[in-house]
Design an enzyme around this catalytic site. Structure first.
Site, mmCIF file in Angstrom:
data_model
loop_
_atom_site.group_PDB
_atom_site.id
_atom_site.type_symbol
_atom_site.label_atom_id
_atom_site.label_comp_id
_atom_site.label_asym_id
_atom_site.label_seq_id
_atom_site.Cartn_x
_atom_site.Cartn_y
_atom_site.Cartn_z
ATOM 1 N N GLU A 1 0.929 -1.333 -0.084
ATOM 2 C CA GLU A 1 0.053 -0.130 -0.105
ATOM 3 C C GLU A 1 0.732 1.289 -0.086
ATOM 4 O OE1 GLU A 1 -2.788 0.125 -0.658
ATOM 5 O OE2 GLU A 1 -2.907 -1.996 -0.782
HETATM 6 C C1 LIG Z 1 2.822 -9.964 0.085
HETATM 7 C C2 LIG Z 1 2.468 -9.034 -0.904
HETATM 8 C C3 LIG Z 1 1.424 -8.563 -1.128
HETATM 9 C C4 LIG Z 1 0.928 -7.481 -1.960
HETATM 10 N N1 LIG Z 1 -0.149 -7.457 -2.579
HETATM 11 C C5 LIG Z 1 -0.327 -6.301 -3.497
HETATM 12 C C6 LIG Z 1 -1.639 -6.410 -4.187
HETATM 13 O O1 LIG Z 1 -2.637 -6.870 -3.684
HETATM 14 N N2 LIG Z 1 -1.794 -5.381 -5.229
HETATM 15 C C7 LIG Z 1 -0.664 -4.763 -5.988
HETATM 16 O O2 LIG Z 1 -0.812 -3.960 -6.766
HETATM 17 N N3 LIG Z 1 0.348 -4.803 -5.126
HETATM 18 C C8 LIG Z 1 0.684 -5.573 -4.221
HETATM 19 N N4 LIG Z 1 1.839 -5.717 -3.523
HETATM 20 C C9 LIG Z 1 3.149 -4.936 -4.200
HETATM 21 C C10 LIG Z 1 3.328 -3.829 -3.106
HETATM 22 O O3 LIG Z 1 2.479 -2.803 -2.829
HETATM 23 C C11 LIG Z 1 4.827 -3.147 -3.814
HETATM 24 O O4 LIG Z 1 5.641 -4.278 -3.482
HETATM 25 C C12 LIG Z 1 5.214 -1.926 -3.132
HETATM 26 O O5 LIG Z 1 4.430 -0.959 -3.360
HETATM 27 C C13 LIG Z 1 6.503 -1.735 -3.117
HETATM 28 O O6 LIG Z 1 6.968 -1.855 -4.601
HETATM 29 P P1 LIG Z 1 8.316 -2.803 -5.172
HETATM 30 O O7 LIG Z 1 8.255 -3.980 -4.335
HETATM 31 O O8 LIG Z 1 8.349 -2.799 -6.421
HETATM 32 O O9 LIG Z 1 9.430 -2.043 -4.555
HETATM 33 P P2 LIG Z 1 10.280 -0.698 -5.258
HETATM 34 O O10 LIG Z 1 9.236 0.294 -5.656
HETATM 35 O O11 LIG Z 1 11.192 -1.242 -6.127
HETATM 36 O O12 LIG Z 1 10.905 -0.044 -4.032
HETATM 37 C C14 LIG Z 1 12.194 -0.474 -3.541
HETATM 38 C C15 LIG Z 1 12.679 0.511 -2.535
HETATM 39 O O13 LIG Z 1 12.815 1.797 -2.858
HETATM 40 C C16 LIG Z 1 12.208 2.759 -2.324
HETATM 41 N N5 LIG Z 1 11.720 3.713 -3.063
HETATM 42 C C17 LIG Z 1 11.263 3.577 -4.389
HETATM 43 N N6 LIG Z 1 10.819 4.707 -4.910
HETATM 44 C C18 LIG Z 1 11.174 5.577 -3.802
HETATM 45 C C19 LIG Z 1 11.073 7.019 -4.003
HETATM 46 N N7 LIG Z 1 10.493 7.762 -5.170
HETATM 47 N N8 LIG Z 1 11.422 7.554 -2.990
HETATM 48 C C20 LIG Z 1 11.955 6.968 -1.863
HETATM 49 N N9 LIG Z 1 12.161 5.764 -2.022
HETATM 50 C C21 LIG Z 1 11.775 4.956 -2.970
HETATM 51 C C22 LIG Z 1 10.945 1.915 -1.563
HETATM 52 O O14 LIG Z 1 10.393 2.788 -0.312
HETATM 53 C C23 LIG Z 1 11.704 0.479 -1.202
HETATM 54 O O15 LIG Z 1 12.357 0.648 0.081
HETATM 55 C C24 LIG Z 1 2.237 -6.557 -2.467
HETATM 56 C C25 LIG Z 1 3.338 -7.106 -2.003
HETATM 57 C C26 LIG Z 1 3.567 -8.074 -1.363
HETATM 58 C C27 LIG Z 1 5.148 -8.473 -0.830
#
Ligand SMILES: Cc1cc2nc3c(=O)[nH]c(=O)nc-3n(C[C@H](O)[C@H](O)[C@H](O)COP(=O)(O)OP(=O)(O)OC[C@H]3O[C@@H](n4cnc5c(N)ncnc54)[C@H](O)[C@@H]3O)c2cc1C
Length: 596
Positions: A443
């Protein structure tokens, strides 16, 4: 084997005494007839369901997990999940806070919020199935066409169908502007969607007759970035002429993830191969529409963590009363036993009180937000509605990040109370810690929440929303300034409010020169704001407790003691956080990328 007792007494205190929810709701036409007794009764029944039906499946669901069958591309939830969901639907719980026009019971959000705290405490993984459906309901309710509402809302309201939110793709999580899933318009007004989504919670399962996926995708003429994203409703089974599940749609689960926690909830890779969908809301304005679901879900994630904080605390407190180790530093307390219960040790108390303060502060804070959501939706006065909307916008990222960070701390402290036994699966404490971790990530990660708070909610209007809420805090402090018993709470609360105001101005000035200053300050800034909220609610709870605590009532004696602990032991963290936030970007940005 852990236990769980729904904290009904504290919920009644928060709703009836602290927030005077019945009086607030009496001003909202749809809720005008609702009295405190009805609220209490619903909570009691909800508590029975959570503790009696869902809680017993928490550890078994964690051990068993979900199963994926690559031949049928189907997912089976752990044993008992399906039956518990059937009971949930039959008892009418999914419809609690839904619009009566679509079969809902029309009860307030503040009640649903409390129900979800208990369900999450009992079993976060199971609760995600109905929780996501409620988010899908809210999104379609706000942005669906009349036909979409007529088709999908009654099924989501009854719980016959569940919902998902499909945003994330392998290369795009936080930065949704990168998403690639395509939607091609068809002559009949529908769209064909192709692409791959990952990490989709409850994306496939055997608990409901149909799954309503809300999918973000790009139209062929979409501008790049976040301005080119549209929202589509893509059902697993295409509804037939009678609205019943018909032909299988081309959206399938390709695999489920093996992960740290919430094993009972299926985290699915979803493949769309020319799946049929329909546009929800305006073309290219999908992110806006999805924000309705994301905002509801953010508070929902806060409630997941509040539930875990409460259940972890309860089990640690019970253990600390029974576990005998060592003697009290001030002399033997349990003469008839070979050692004293570990509850006599100051540091064990610190761990327990930390978890309890995060639970009770979180309950007061999140219930206040939920009640504001009711005002935002139903207050007859547009100015009051707007004010509530501003407060909700400001406070939602704080609730999401502060409550989820606190739960991680609280579950870890509660595990520590068990010593080595906390690390052993049988006691259930390590599951709470594992389950709590995801709440800081999905989220929008907590970093993203803090940037949302600082950049969008605070600096973008030069602190207007912050000052608006600050007015309420100041009014409370002024109203009780003459009571000397309140000085221990009001003085630090007022000081922190001043410091937060100054910090906001300082970061705002620095950010005008260098945007990295905002990114460098945002996370400690949000935590300071979270403590400011908790200080406000603990001061209010202390004020309500002073007289009755003096009269010897144990509930209020405990409240007062907890408020004092909070101000003495947890609030001082803000001094460090403010120093961190003020230290600027230089120390973070100095090292060359090549040196990492
Ligand atoms: C168990 C689980 C359930 C999930 N359920 C859903 C779901 O139902 N629907 C759905 O759509 N998604 C879902 N997700 C996805 C989840 O919302 C994403 O994993 C999350 O939004 C982060 O995206 P990412 O994993 O690609 O990390 P990234 O976006 O690659 O981020 C990696 C790191 O970089 C940081 N970062 C990235 N951009 C910035 C910025 N601009 N400024 C500062 N820091 C930054 C982040 O805070 C993080 O620490 C789920 C994930 C998991 C693990």
């Amino acid at each position: 084997m852990p236990g769980y007792t729904p904290p009904l007494r504290d919920m009644r205190f928060v709703l009836q005494e602290l927030l005077e929810a019945d009086k607030v709701l009496a001003e909202l036409p749809p809720h005008a007839g609702l009295d405190a007794d009805t609220l209490s009764q619903v909570l009691e029944e909800g508590g029975k369901f959570a503790a009696g039906v869902v809680f017993p499946l928490n550890q078994t669901g964690d051990r068993e997990g979900c199963r994926y069958d690559p031949v049928t591309r189907s997912v089976t939830a752990p044993a008992g999940f399906r039956d518990a969901y059937r009971q949930f639907v039959e008892a009418g719980w999914p419809s609690l806070a839904c619009d009566t026009a679509f079969g809902g019971q029309g009860l307030p959000a503040v009640l649903n919020n409390a129900l979800y705290e208990m369900l999450n405490a009992a079993n976060q993984a199971w609760t995600m199935y109905p929780g996501l459906s409620h988010g899908a309901y809210e999104c379609l309710h706000a942005h669906g066409t009349p036909e979409q509402k007529a088709l999908y809302l009654p099924k989501l309201v009854s719980g016959e169908w569940t919902g998902t939110m499909c945003l994330t793709e392998p290369h795009c999580g936080t930065d949704l502007g990168l998403l690639k899933t395509r939607a091609m318009p068809q002559p009949d007004g529908s769209y064909r969607l192709s692409g791959g989504k990952i990490f989709i919670s409850a994306g496939e399962h055997d608990m409901a007759a149909n799954i309503v996926h809300l999918v973000l995708a790009r139209l062929p003429d979409a501008p790049p970035g976040t301005r080119g994203i549209s929202l589509f409703v893509v059902p697993k089974f295409l509804p037939d002429a009678d609205g019943a599940p018909g032909a299988r749609n081309a959206i399938h689960c390709g695999a489920i993830e093996h992960k740290m926690g919430i094993h009972g909830n299926a985290t699915c890779q979803m493949n769309l191969d020319e799946a049929t969908g329909w546009l929800v809301g305006e073309p290219h304005r999908g992110l806006n529409a999805m924000f309705v679901m994301m905002n509801a879900a953010r508070l929902g994630v806060g409630m997941q963590s509040l539930g875990l904080t409460e259940v972890a605390y309860q089990n640690a407190a019970a253990y600390a009363r029974e576990r005998l180790q060592g003697r009290s530093l001030t002399g033997t307390k349990a003469e008839d036993r070979p050692a004293d219960p570990i509850l006599v040790h100051p540091d064990v108390r610190r761990m327990l009180l930390t978890a309890r303060a995060y639970a009770e502060g979180g309950r007061a804070f999140s219930s206040c937000i939920a009640l504001m959501i009711d005002c935002e939706q139903h207050h007859p006065d547009p100015a009051t509605r707007q004010q509530a909307a501003d407060d909700v916008a400001l406070l939602t990222p704080i609730a999401k990040a502060f409550l989820t960070d606190n739960a991680w701390i609280a579950c870890s402290e509660a595990l520590q109370v068990f010593g080595g036994h906390g690390y052993i699966a049988e006691w259930g404490m390590e599951q709470y810690l594992r389950d709590a971790r995801i709440n800081m990530i999905y989220e929008g990660t907590n970093t993203i929440q803090s940037l949302d708070l600082l950049a969008r909610k605070v600096l973008s209007d030069n602190g207007a929303k912050l000052r608006q809420f600050g007015g309420k805090v100041r009014a409370f402090a002024e109203a009780h300034a003459a009571d000397p018993r309140m000085a221990e709470f009001i003085t630090p609360l007022a000081e922190l409010g001043d410091k937060l105001g100054k910090l906001t101005m300082e970061i705002g000035m620095k950010a005008q020169q260098d945007r990295d200053e905002m990114g460098a300050a945002a996370v400690p800034y949000l935590r300071v704001a979270g403590h400011w909220m908790f200080a406000y609610f603990f001061a209010r709870m202390a004020q309500l407790s002073l007289d009755r605590a003096a009269g010897g009532d144990d509930f209020y004696r405990a409240k007062l003691a907890l408020a004092r602990f909070y101000f003495a032991r947890l609030l001082p963290e803000t001094a460090m956080l403010i120093r961190q936030a003020r230290s600027g970007a230089a120390s973070l940005m100095a090292m060359d990328e090549a040196l990492f």
